[in-house]
Design a protein around this motif. Structure first.
Motif, PDB file in Angstrom:
ATOM      1  N   ALA A 168      14.210  -0.327  -4.453  1.00  0.00           N
ATOM      2  CA  ALA A 168      15.221  -0.221  -3.407  1.00  0.00           C
ATOM      3  C   ALA A 168      16.504  -0.915  -3.827  1.00  0.00           C
ATOM      4  O   ALA A 168      17.602  -0.452  -3.500  1.00  0.00           O
ATOM      5  CB  ALA A 168      14.696  -0.813  -2.103  1.00  0.00           C
ATOM      6  N   GLY A 169      16.370  -2.002  -4.561  1.00  0.00           N
ATOM      7  CA  GLY A 169      17.552  -2.726  -5.014  1.00  0.00           C
ATOM      8  C   GLY A 169      18.412  -1.899  -5.948  1.00  0.00           C
ATOM      9  O   GLY A 169      19.642  -2.023  -5.939  1.00  0.00           O
ATOM     10  N   LYS A 170      17.791  -1.039  -6.718  1.00  0.00           N
ATOM     11  CA  LYS A 170      18.547  -0.190  -7.633  1.00  0.00           C
ATOM     12  C   LYS A 170      19.342   0.886  -6.883  1.00  0.00           C
ATOM     13  O   LYS A 170      20.326   1.415  -7.400  1.00  0.00           O
ATOM     14  CB  LYS A 170      17.593   0.480  -8.627  1.00  0.00           C
ATOM     15  CG  LYS A 170      16.899  -0.494  -9.568  1.00  0.00           C
ATOM     16  CD  LYS A 170      15.913   0.228 -10.474  1.00  0.00           C
ATOM     17  CE  LYS A 170      15.186  -0.756 -11.381  1.00  0.00           C
ATOM     18  NZ  LYS A 170      14.178  -0.072 -12.240  1.00  0.00           N
ATOM     19  N   ASP A 215      20.462   0.373  -3.689  1.00  0.00           N
ATOM     20  CA  ASP A 215      21.282  -0.291  -2.676  1.00  0.00           C
ATOM     21  C   ASP A 215      22.771  -0.037  -2.898  1.00  0.00           C
ATOM     22  O   ASP A 215      23.335  -0.389  -3.936  1.00  0.00           O
ATOM     23  CB  ASP A 215      21.005  -1.796  -2.715  1.00  0.00           C
ATOM     24  CG  ASP A 215      21.765  -2.557  -1.646  1.00  0.00           C
ATOM     25  OD1 ASP A 215      22.148  -1.940  -0.635  1.00  0.00           O
ATOM     26  OD2 ASP A 215      21.966  -3.774  -1.818  1.00  0.00           O
ATOM     27  N   ASP A 244      21.680   1.194   2.229  1.00  0.00           N
ATOM     28  CA  ASP A 244      21.335  -0.113   1.675  1.00  0.00           C
ATOM     29  C   ASP A 244      19.848  -0.164   1.323  1.00  0.00           C
ATOM     30  O   ASP A 244      19.090   0.786   1.561  1.00  0.00           O
ATOM     31  CB  ASP A 244      21.711  -1.239   2.648  1.00  0.00           C
ATOM     32  CG  ASP A 244      20.994  -1.147   3.987  1.00  0.00           C
ATOM     33  OD1 ASP A 244      19.946  -0.460   4.074  1.00  0.00           O
ATOM     34  OD2 ASP A 244      21.465  -1.780   4.956  1.00  0.00           O
ATOM     35  N   ALA A 245      19.421  -1.289   0.747  1.00  0.00           N
ATOM     36  CA  ALA A 245      18.035  -1.423   0.288  1.00  0.00           C
ATOM     37  C   ALA A 245      17.042  -1.301   1.440  1.00  0.00           C
ATOM     38  O   ALA A 245      15.946  -0.756   1.279  1.00  0.00           O
ATOM     39  CB  ALA A 245      17.867  -2.767  -0.423  1.00  0.00           C
ATOM     40  N   THR A 273      10.949  -3.771  -3.407  1.00  0.00           N
ATOM     41  CA  THR A 273      12.321  -4.269  -3.376  1.00  0.00           C
ATOM     42  C   THR A 273      13.068  -4.007  -4.675  1.00  0.00           C
ATOM     43  O   THR A 273      14.283  -3.864  -4.676  1.00  0.00           O
ATOM     44  CB  THR A 273      12.333  -5.771  -3.072  1.00  0.00           C
ATOM     45  OG1 THR A 273      11.512  -6.449  -4.044  1.00  0.00           O
ATOM     46  CG2 THR A 273      11.775  -6.042  -1.681  1.00  0.00           C
ATOM     47  N   TRP A 290      16.058   2.316   2.095  1.00  0.00           N
ATOM     48  CA  TRP A 290      15.147   2.889   1.109  1.00  0.00           C
ATOM     49  C   TRP A 290      13.745   2.305   1.215  1.00  0.00           C
ATOM     50  O   TRP A 290      12.759   3.024   1.031  1.00  0.00           O
ATOM     51  CB  TRP A 290      15.710   2.686  -0.303  1.00  0.00           C
ATOM     52  CG  TRP A 290      16.963   3.482  -0.539  1.00  0.00           C
ATOM     53  CD1 TRP A 290      18.228   3.012  -0.677  1.00  0.00           C
ATOM     54  CD2 TRP A 290      17.064   4.902  -0.631  1.00  0.00           C
ATOM     55  NE1 TRP A 290      19.120   4.040  -0.839  1.00  0.00           N
ATOM     56  CE2 TRP A 290      18.425   5.223  -0.822  1.00  0.00           C
ATOM     57  CE3 TRP A 290      16.134   5.950  -0.556  1.00  0.00           C
ATOM     58  CZ2 TRP A 290      18.876   6.538  -0.949  1.00  0.00           C
ATOM     59  CZ3 TRP A 290      16.587   7.257  -0.686  1.00  0.00           C
ATOM     60  CH2 TRP A 290      17.943   7.534  -0.883  1.00  0.00           C
ATOM     61  N   ASN A 291      13.623   1.044   1.524  1.00  0.00           N
ATOM     62  CA  ASN A 291      12.305   0.447   1.744  1.00  0.00           C
ATOM     63  C   ASN A 291      11.604   1.120   2.920  1.00  0.00           C
ATOM     64  O   ASN A 291      10.420   1.456   2.852  1.00  0.00           O
ATOM     65  CB  ASN A 291      12.426  -1.055   2.026  1.00  0.00           C
ATOM     66  CG  ASN A 291      12.479  -1.874   0.747  1.00  0.00           C
ATOM     67  OD1 ASN A 291      11.884  -1.510  -0.256  1.00  0.00           O
ATOM     68  ND2 ASN A 291      13.205  -2.988   0.797  1.00  0.00           N
TER      69      ASN A 291
END
Length: 247
Positions: free
Chosen positions: A130-132, A134, A114-115, A127, A118-119
């Protein structure tokens, strides 16, 4: 027969039944002289070193296995739940509260998280990036430092070859049971070098490993039971090319 002799006979029968129940620990009254190796694959009667050799050979020849539990390495604890076979693996790894999925098909290795993962991995709160990632299967480039690290969790031969070793003087430590299967336990240095429960039913597969020095406990199941590995859909996959953002 007198009433007194009948009473003595009944008492003897009852005493024998209670004795059998205490010894076996089950409701099956098999008697005090039961042979614990009766009806087994026979490895329980072998020297500990021979048992270890046979269980390593059985594990190596099996087509697949499920491995679950904790591994401590370099002071870090990893919780694993992986299904492994020669052509790849699938499952999950958790460390320091961060969980990620791994999927390897041949040489292609994917990491899914999940995001938040990655963060944390990237060391900053980007974000948008990371959102890409997730919930996507992120293809790990073979030249990336993460490839070797993560692929180690997905390689059956490498993983089992490194784990199924007890340290120190080997000995047997009695008959036990793991998930309903009878086992013989072998130990290294009376347990300080690890313990391994080996199946007494069918192939002598390893079923439970307690690693030396408190370095984790693992169970093994679904031996030689094949499972499918499915390539993720294109819209589920992100290919970052040469290097992951978390490297």
């Amino acid at each position: 027969m007198t009433a007194r002799s009948v009473g003595r006979t009944r008492g003897a029968v009852l005493t024998g039944a209670v004795w059998a129940l205490v010894v076996t620990g089950t409701g099956v009254l098999t008697g005090c002289s039961e042979n614990p190796d009766a009806g087994t694959n026979g490895v329980g009667k072998l020297p500990a070193a021979t048992i270890q050799s046979k269980t390593r050979a059985a594990a190596a020849s099996a087509g697949a296995v499920r491995l679950a539990g904790n591994v401590v390495t370099n002071g870090r604890t990893y919780t694993l739940d992986m299904r492994l076979k020669s052509g790849g693996a699938t499952g999950s790894v958790t460390s320091k509260g961060e969980a990620f999925g791994l999927l390897r098909i041949g040489e292609r290795l994917y990491l899914k998280a999940d995001a938040g993962f990655w963060n944390h991995a990237d060391g900053h709160a980007d974000t948008s990036a990371a959102g890409k990632l997730d919930g996507k299967y992120v293809k790990v480039p073979q030249g990336d430092p993460s490839y070797r690290k993560f692929s180690g969790f997905t390689d059956k031969d490498v993983l089992l070859g490194g784990l199924l070793t007890l340290h120190g003087s080997l000995a047997t430590d009695g008959h036990h049971e793991q998930a309903g299967t009878r086992t013989i336990r072998i130990t290294g240095d009376k347990g300080s070098g690890g313990t391994l429960d080996v199946s007494l039913e069918g192939e002598p597969y390893p079923l439970r490993l307690q690693r030396a020095g408190g370095a984790g406990t693992l169970t093994f199941s679904a031996w030689d039971k094949d499972f499918a590995l499915t390539e993720p859909q294109k819209d589920e996959t992100v290919d970052y090319g040469r290097q992951l953002p978390a490297s």
